[in-house]
Design a protein around this motif. Structure first.
Motif, PDB file in Angstrom:
ATOM      1  N   LEU A 154       0.826  -1.201   0.000  1.00 53.01           N
ATOM      2  CA  LEU A 154       0.000   0.000   0.000  1.00 53.01           C
ATOM      3  C   LEU A 154       0.863   1.256   0.000  1.00 53.01           C
ATOM      4  O   LEU A 154       2.091   1.190   0.059  1.00 53.01           O
ATOM      5  CB  LEU A 154      -0.913  -0.002   1.234  1.00 53.01           C
ATOM      6  N   GLY A 155       0.212   2.404  -0.065  1.00 59.65           N
ATOM      7  CA  GLY A 155       0.922   3.667   0.007  1.00 59.65           C
ATOM      8  C   GLY A 155       1.495   3.891   1.393  1.00 59.65           C
ATOM      9  O   GLY A 155       1.080   3.274   2.381  1.00 59.65           O
ATOM     10  N   SER A 156       2.449   4.805   1.481  1.00 62.95           N
ATOM     11  CA  SER A 156       3.186   4.993   2.733  1.00 62.95           C
ATOM     12  C   SER A 156       2.299   5.458   3.885  1.00 62.95           C
ATOM     13  O   SER A 156       2.409   4.957   5.006  1.00 62.95           O
ATOM     14  CB  SER A 156       4.323   5.982   2.507  1.00 62.95           C
ATOM     15  N   PHE A 157       1.427   6.448   3.642  1.00 60.49           N
ATOM     16  CA  PHE A 157       0.566   6.925   4.728  1.00 60.49           C
ATOM     17  C   PHE A 157      -0.434   5.854   5.148  1.00 60.49           C
ATOM     18  O   PHE A 157      -0.733   5.704   6.339  1.00 60.49           O
ATOM     19  CB  PHE A 157      -0.172   8.199   4.313  1.00 60.49           C
ATOM     20  N   THR A 158      -0.949   5.113   4.184  1.00 58.83           N
ATOM     21  CA  THR A 158      -1.872   4.022   4.501  1.00 58.83           C
ATOM     22  C   THR A 158      -1.161   2.956   5.332  1.00 58.83           C
ATOM     23  O   THR A 158      -1.730   2.416   6.284  1.00 58.83           O
ATOM     24  CB  THR A 158      -2.428   3.396   3.217  1.00 58.83           C
ATOM     25  N   ALA A 159       0.078   2.664   4.977  1.00 57.73           N
ATOM     26  CA  ALA A 159       0.864   1.688   5.735  1.00 57.73           C
ATOM     27  C   ALA A 159       1.149   2.206   7.147  1.00 57.73           C
ATOM     28  O   ALA A 159       1.139   1.436   8.112  1.00 57.73           O
ATOM     29  CB  ALA A 159       2.165   1.388   5.008  1.00 57.73           C
ATOM     30  N   PHE A 160       1.395   3.512   7.268  1.00 57.86           N
ATOM     31  CA  PHE A 160       1.628   4.088   8.594  1.00 57.86           C
ATOM     32  C   PHE A 160       0.384   3.941   9.469  1.00 57.86           C
ATOM     33  O   PHE A 160       0.477   3.552  10.638  1.00 57.86           O
ATOM     34  CB  PHE A 160       1.997   5.565   8.468  1.00 57.86           C
ATOM     35  N   ASN A 161      -0.777   4.243   8.907  1.00 63.48           N
ATOM     36  CA  ASN A 161      -2.023   4.099   9.670  1.00 63.48           C
ATOM     37  C   ASN A 161      -2.234   2.651  10.100  1.00 63.48           C
ATOM     38  O   ASN A 161      -2.688   2.377  11.222  1.00 63.48           O
ATOM     39  CB  ASN A 161      -3.205   4.590   8.836  1.00 63.48           C
ATOM     40  N   LYS A 162      -1.905   1.723   9.214  1.00 67.71           N
ATOM     41  CA  LYS A 162      -2.025   0.301   9.549  1.00 67.71           C
ATOM     42  C   LYS A 162      -1.085  -0.066  10.691  1.00 67.71           C
ATOM     43  O   LYS A 162      -1.457  -0.795  11.629  1.00 67.71           O
ATOM     44  CB  LYS A 162      -1.685  -0.537   8.312  1.00 67.71           C
TER      45      LYS A 162
ATOM     46  N   GLU B 185       1.010  20.225   6.768  1.00 69.65           N
ATOM     47  CA  GLU B 185      -0.269  19.977   6.101  1.00 69.65           C
ATOM     48  C   GLU B 185      -0.234  18.685   5.301  1.00 69.65           C
ATOM     49  O   GLU B 185      -1.226  17.951   5.251  1.00 69.65           O
ATOM     50  CB  GLU B 185      -0.617  21.160   5.184  1.00 69.65           C
ATOM     51  N   GLY B 186       0.914  18.393   4.680  1.00 70.52           N
ATOM     52  CA  GLY B 186       1.029  17.173   3.894  1.00 70.52           C
ATOM     53  C   GLY B 186       0.907  15.926   4.743  1.00 70.52           C
ATOM     54  O   GLY B 186       0.217  14.969   4.377  1.00 70.52           O
ATOM     55  N   VAL B 187       1.571  15.927   5.897  1.00 68.56           N
ATOM     56  CA  VAL B 187       1.488  14.779   6.802  1.00 68.56           C
ATOM     57  C   VAL B 187       0.084  14.664   7.389  1.00 68.56           C
ATOM     58  O   VAL B 187      -0.492  13.565   7.459  1.00 68.56           O
ATOM     59  CB  VAL B 187       2.533  14.893   7.924  1.00 68.56           C
ATOM     60  N   LYS B 188      -0.465  15.789   7.789  1.00 65.98           N
ATOM     61  CA  LYS B 188      -1.808  15.785   8.384  1.00 65.98           C
ATOM     62  C   LYS B 188      -2.841  15.231   7.407  1.00 65.98           C
ATOM     63  O   LYS B 188      -3.659  14.368   7.758  1.00 65.98           O
ATOM     64  CB  LYS B 188      -2.189  17.210   8.802  1.00 65.98           C
ATOM     65  N   ASP B 189      -2.804  15.717   6.168  1.00 66.42           N
ATOM     66  CA  ASP B 189      -3.768  15.235   5.168  1.00 66.42           C
ATOM     67  C   ASP B 189      -3.503  13.782   4.795  1.00 66.42           C
ATOM     68  O   ASP B 189      -4.441  13.005   4.570  1.00 66.42           O
ATOM     69  CB  ASP B 189      -3.705  16.109   3.911  1.00 66.42           C
ATOM     70  N   GLY B 190      -2.221  13.406   4.712  1.00 69.54           N
ATOM     71  CA  GLY B 190      -1.893  12.034   4.345  1.00 69.54           C
ATOM     72  C   GLY B 190      -2.405  11.031   5.358  1.00 69.54           C
ATOM     73  O   GLY B 190      -2.952   9.982   5.000  1.00 69.54           O
ATOM     74  N   ILE B 191      -2.250  11.347   6.639  1.00 74.44           N
ATOM     75  CA  ILE B 191      -2.732  10.447   7.684  1.00 74.44           C
ATOM     76  C   ILE B 191      -4.256  10.445   7.744  1.00 74.44           C
ATOM     77  O   ILE B 191      -4.888   9.405   7.939  1.00 74.44           O
ATOM     78  CB  ILE B 191      -2.139  10.852   9.044  1.00 74.44           C
ATOM     79  N   THR B 192      -4.858  11.609   7.543  1.00 68.08           N
ATOM     80  CA  THR B 192      -6.315  11.716   7.629  1.00 68.08           C
ATOM     81  C   THR B 192      -7.020  11.070   6.447  1.00 68.08           C
ATOM     82  O   THR B 192      -8.010  10.341   6.612  1.00 68.08           O
ATOM     83  CB  THR B 192      -6.735  13.195   7.713  1.00 68.08           C
ATOM     84  N   TYR B 193      -6.499  11.317   5.247  1.00 67.84           N
ATOM     85  CA  TYR B 193      -7.197  10.880   4.033  1.00 67.84           C
ATOM     86  C   TYR B 193      -6.495   9.746   3.287  1.00 67.84           C
ATOM     87  O   TYR B 193      -7.041   9.195   2.337  1.00 67.84           O
ATOM     88  CB  TYR B 193      -7.369  12.064   3.077  1.00 67.84           C
ATOM     89  N   GLY B 194      -5.276   9.400   3.694  1.00 69.75           N
ATOM     90  CA  GLY B 194      -4.558   8.338   3.006  1.00 69.75           C
ATOM     91  C   GLY B 194      -3.792   8.844   1.794  1.00 69.75           C
ATOM     92  O   GLY B 194      -3.791  10.035   1.479  1.00 69.75           O
TER      93      GLY B 194
END
Length: 377
Positions: A163-171, A225-234
Motif C-alpha cells: 500500500l501507500g506509505s501513509f496508509t501503511a503508517f495508519n495500519k 499539512e502534507g502529513v496531516k492530510d496524508g494520515i487523515t485521508y490516506g
C-alpha cells in the motif's frame, strides 16, 4: 529451535543487508485488494539521503534445484509491480551463465560462493529469527482468538510493501495500539507483547519516512499539512477529499433539504476525522531534525524487537521520543511502553502540537545528509 536451510539462508541474507545499512525484514506478504499474491523473502529499504529512498526485494532460494533462471523472471516481474528500485536473487545455483542472464536484466545475484563466505562471517544466531519470534508469540495459546497477534504483524508488513506509505503508517499505528492495549491486561505475556509493539513501531517509522520523501524540500508549514492530510485521508493526493466534496454537492443538489443534510453530514465527518489527531504527527515530524531520526529509530526498534534478550530495553533518546509521540497519537499510556518501564522515561512530557510550524522551517540544502545510511551492491 533448529531452522531449516531455506529460512536460515534468508536470515543470513537479511543480516548481510542490515549490516550494509538497509532496513531489512523477512517474510513480507504482498497482497492486492485483500487477495494474497505472494511472499517477499527479504524486503529492503534505505534512506540514502534526505530526498532519496531505495526499495529493493530479494528472492532467496536454497534448494537442490533452485531454478534460478525462472526466479530471475519472477523477481523482475515483482520488482515492476512493486515499483522497487532494485531486485536481487540469492541462490545456490552454480550455473555459469546465470550471472550474465541476470546482468542483462538488471538483476543482482548473490552467488553460492558469496553466500558461503557470508556464512563464515555473519552469525545469524545473534538475534531471533522470524520463526523463533512467532514461536514466542505462540506461547500464548489464545493469541489467535485474541485478535491473532502474528497476523496483525504480518498484515502490517504487507501494508508496507503493498500500500501507500501513509496508509501503511495508519495500519502500523493500528497494530501499535492493538499491542499497547494488551500490554495493560496481558502482563503474563509482556515480553512477547513488548517485542510486537517495538516491531509495529519500527514498521511505522519506515512507512512514515517513505511518506515524507516527497515533502523533503517543502517548508515546515507545507510538510505539516502534507502529513496531516496524508494520515487523515490516506495516499490519495486529495482524491478522497474531492470525492467527499462531490458527494456533499450531490446530496445538496439532488435531495430534498439537501443543503441542510449535506452540511450536517460534512460536519459529522469532519468531527470524526478530527479525532485522528493527525496534527500531532504532522507537527512533530514537520521538524526536519525529528524526521531524520525515523530511519535510524526503525532499525534500532527492529533490533530490540528481535533481540535474544529483551528484559531490559535500552533505547536512544530519539527512539524513546518517537515511541512517546506514537503513544500520544493512539492515546495509550506512556507508562506501559519500554520507555517508561525500563528507562524511567515516563516522566517525559507528552508532545503537543504548536501553533506555528513555520518557525521550524530549514533551508533545503541543510536537509541533505552528509553520509549515506545505506549502500547498494
Amino acid at each position: 529451535m533448529a531452522i531449516s536451510k531455506g529460512p536460515l539462508l534468508e536470515e543470513l541474507v537479511r543480516a548481510y543487508f542490515s549490516k550494509q545499512g538497509f532496513y531489512a525484514i523477512r517474510s513480507v506478504p504482498f497482497s492486492f485488494e485483500g487477495n494474497d499474491v505472494t511472499d517477499i523473502d527479504v524486503w529492503l529499504y534505505s534512506r540514502q539521503t534526505a530526498s532519496v529512498r531505495i526499495k529493493a526485494i530479494v528472492d532467496v532460494k536454497n534448494k537442490r534445484s533452485p531454478k534460478a533462471y525462472e526466479r530471475i523472471l519472477w523477481v523482475k516481474g515483482l520488482q515492476s509491480i512493486l515499483k522497487c528500485d532494485r531486485a536481487i536473487i540469492a541462490t545456490t545455483d552454480e550455473n555459469p551463465g546465470l550471472a550474465k542472464f541476470a546482468h542483462e536484466n538488471n538483476i543482482s545475484v548473490l552467488s553460492k560462493g558469496f553466500l558461503d563466505r557470508l556464512d563464515k562471517k555473519i552469525n545469524v544466531d545473534a538475534r531471533l529469527s522470524i520463526e523463533e519470534f512467532n514461536l514466542a508469540i505462540q506461547e500464548n495459546y489464545n493469541h489467535k482468538h485474541d485478535g491473532d497477534w502474528i497476523k496483525v504483524l504480518s498484515d502490517t508488513k504487507s501494508a508496507l510493501a503493498s500500500l501507500g506509505s501513509f496508509t501503511a503508517f495508519n495500519k502500523a499505528m493500528m497494530a501499535f495500539h492493538f499491542f499497547a492495549d494488551r500490554m495493560e491486561v496481558r502482563s503474563q505475556y509482556s515480553n512477547q507483547l513488548q517485542r510486537c509493539l517495538l516491531s509495529a513501531a519500527s514498521l511505522a517509522c519506515i512507512a512514515l519516512d517513505g511518506a515524507l520523501e516527497k515533502l523533503t524540500f517543502q517548508d515546515a508549514v507545507f510538510r505539516f499539512e502534507g502529513v496531516k492530510d496524508g494520515i487523515t485521508y490516506g495516499d490519495s493526493d486529495g482524491k478522497f477529499r474531492q470525492s467527499l466534496e462531490l458527494a456533499f454537492r450531490a446530496i445538496s443538489e439532488n435531495v430534498i433539504n439537501g443543503k441542510t443534510l449535506a452540511s450536517q453530514a460534512k460536519e459529522n465527518i469532519n468531527q470524526e476525522l478530527s479525532k485522528i489527531r493527525a496534527d500531532l504527527i504532522g507537527e512533530y515530524f514537520a521538524r526536519e531534525h525529528n524526521a531524520q531520526s525515523l530511519f535510524s529509530a526503525a532499525k534500532e526498534l527492529d533490533e530490540k524487537a528481535f533481540a535474544k534478550e529483551s528484559a531490559a530495553v535500552e533505547l536512544s533518546i530519539e527512539a524513546r521520543s518517537i515511541l512517546g509521540v506514537f503513544a500520544d497519537f493512539v492515546r495509550v499510556k506512556r507508562s506501559i511502553l519500554p520507555i517508561g518501564r525500563n528507562l524511567s522515561a515516563a516522566s517525559e512530557p507528552a508532545f503537543e502540537p504548536q501553533k506555528s510550524p513555520e518557525t521550524e522551517a530549514t533551508a533545503a540544502d541543510e536537509r541533505i545528509e552528509k553520509s549515506l545510511q545505506g549502500k547498494l551492491l
